[in-house]
Scaffold this motif. Sequence first.
Motif, PDB file in Angstrom:
ATOM      1  N   VAL A  12       2.846   2.378   3.856  1.00 24.61           N
ATOM      2  CA  VAL A  12       2.556   2.204   2.434  1.00 24.61           C
ATOM      3  C   VAL A  12       1.078   1.862   2.311  1.00 24.61           C
ATOM      4  N   LEU A  13       0.425   2.462   1.326  1.00 30.06           N
ATOM      5  CA  LEU A  13      -1.015   2.299   1.157  1.00 30.06           C
ATOM      6  C   LEU A  13      -1.332   1.787  -0.240  1.00 30.06           C
ATOM      7  N   PHE A  14      -2.447   1.069  -0.361  1.00 27.33           N
ATOM      8  CA  PHE A  14      -2.940   0.550  -1.628  1.00 27.33           C
ATOM      9  C   PHE A  14      -4.451   0.709  -1.626  1.00 27.33           C
ATOM     10  N   LYS A  15      -4.997   1.125  -2.765  1.00 29.87           N
ATOM     11  CA  LYS A  15      -6.453   1.230  -2.906  1.00 29.87           C
ATOM     12  C   LYS A  15      -6.834   0.531  -4.196  1.00 29.87           C
ATOM     13  N   GLY A  16      -7.754  -0.402  -4.134  1.00 32.40           N
ATOM     14  CA  GLY A  16      -8.164  -1.138  -5.314  1.00 32.40           C
ATOM     15  C   GLY A  16      -9.513  -1.793  -5.108  1.00 32.40           C
ATOM     16  N   GLY A  17      -9.870  -2.676  -6.022  1.00 24.26           N
ATOM     17  CA  GLY A  17     -11.137  -3.387  -5.928  1.00 24.26           C
ATOM     18  C   GLY A  17     -11.064  -4.528  -4.938  1.00 24.26           C
ATOM     19  N   SER A  18     -12.203  -5.031  -4.521  1.00 23.73           N
ATOM     20  CA  SER A  18     -12.254  -6.093  -3.515  1.00 23.73           C
ATOM     21  C   SER A  18     -11.645  -7.396  -4.012  1.00 23.73           C
ATOM     22  N   GLY A  19     -11.444  -7.531  -5.327  1.00 21.52           N
ATOM     23  CA  GLY A  19     -10.829  -8.734  -5.870  1.00 21.52           C
ATOM     24  C   GLY A  19      -9.312  -8.670  -5.907  1.00 21.52           C
ATOM     25  N   THR A  21      -5.599  -9.160  -4.999  1.00 15.81           N
ATOM     26  CA  THR A  21      -4.937 -10.217  -4.235  1.00 15.81           C
ATOM     27  C   THR A  21      -3.700  -9.660  -3.535  1.00 15.81           C
ATOM     28  N   PRO A  22      -3.219 -10.342  -2.484  1.00 16.66           N
ATOM     29  CA  PRO A  22      -1.977  -9.908  -1.837  1.00 16.66           C
ATOM     30  C   PRO A  22      -0.817  -9.797  -2.834  1.00 16.66           C
ATOM     31  N   ALA A  23      -0.741 -10.720  -3.791  1.00 11.57           N
ATOM     32  CA  ALA A  23       0.333 -10.668  -4.787  1.00 11.57           C
ATOM     33  C   ALA A  23       0.226  -9.400  -5.641  1.00 11.57           C
ATOM     34  N   GLN A  24      -0.990  -9.010  -6.018  1.00 10.44           N
ATOM     35  CA  GLN A  24      -1.177  -7.786  -6.801  1.00 10.44           C
ATOM     36  C   GLN A  24      -0.784  -6.554  -5.989  1.00 10.44           C
ATOM     37  N   ILE A  25      -1.149  -6.542  -4.725  1.00  9.57           N
ATOM     38  CA  ILE A  25      -0.803  -5.415  -3.859  1.00  9.57           C
ATOM     39  C   ILE A  25       0.713  -5.287  -3.762  1.00  9.57           C
ATOM     40  N   MET A  26       1.408  -6.382  -3.522  1.00 13.17           N
ATOM     41  CA  MET A  26       2.866  -6.350  -3.411  1.00 13.17           C
ATOM     42  C   MET A  26       3.513  -5.923  -4.721  1.00 13.17           C
ATOM     43  N   THR A  27       2.974  -6.378  -5.850  1.00 15.71           N
ATOM     44  CA  THR A  27       3.513  -5.986  -7.154  1.00 15.71           C
ATOM     45  C   THR A  27       3.408  -4.479  -7.351  1.00 15.71           C
ATOM     46  N   VAL A  28       2.252  -3.920  -7.020  1.00 15.15           N
ATOM     47  CA  VAL A  28       2.067  -2.466  -7.142  1.00 15.15           C
ATOM     48  C   VAL A  28       3.060  -1.738  -6.249  1.00 15.15           C
ATOM     49  N   VAL A  60      -8.735  -1.287   0.777  1.00 16.30           N
ATOM     50  CA  VAL A  60      -7.617  -0.444   1.175  1.00 16.30           C
ATOM     51  C   VAL A  60      -6.695  -1.295   2.024  1.00 16.30           C
ATOM     52  N   ALA A  61      -5.427  -1.345   1.612  1.00 14.66           N
ATOM     53  CA  ALA A  61      -4.413  -2.076   2.371  1.00 14.66           C
ATOM     54  C   ALA A  61      -3.390  -1.071   2.871  1.00 14.66           C
TER      55      ALA A  61
END
Length: 67
Positions: A12-19, A21-28, A60-61
Amino acid sequence: MNNTLIHCGHEVLFKGGSGSTPAQIMTVWFNSPLHRQALTYANSRNAGPAIVIDEGGTLVAALAIDY
């Protein structure tokens, strides 16, 4: 095994801004049905995370999950 790649799970991949948070990534991830399925696969026992921020500030996570 040398020089061999074996795919044996979900990624699973996530792309976002440097701000981000882990909680935001998990929510997405959990708001996406296919990512939720990969994250909650009943037989999964191991996961390997990685988070990088490039020189432009893009985060990128990635999470590799066995199945």
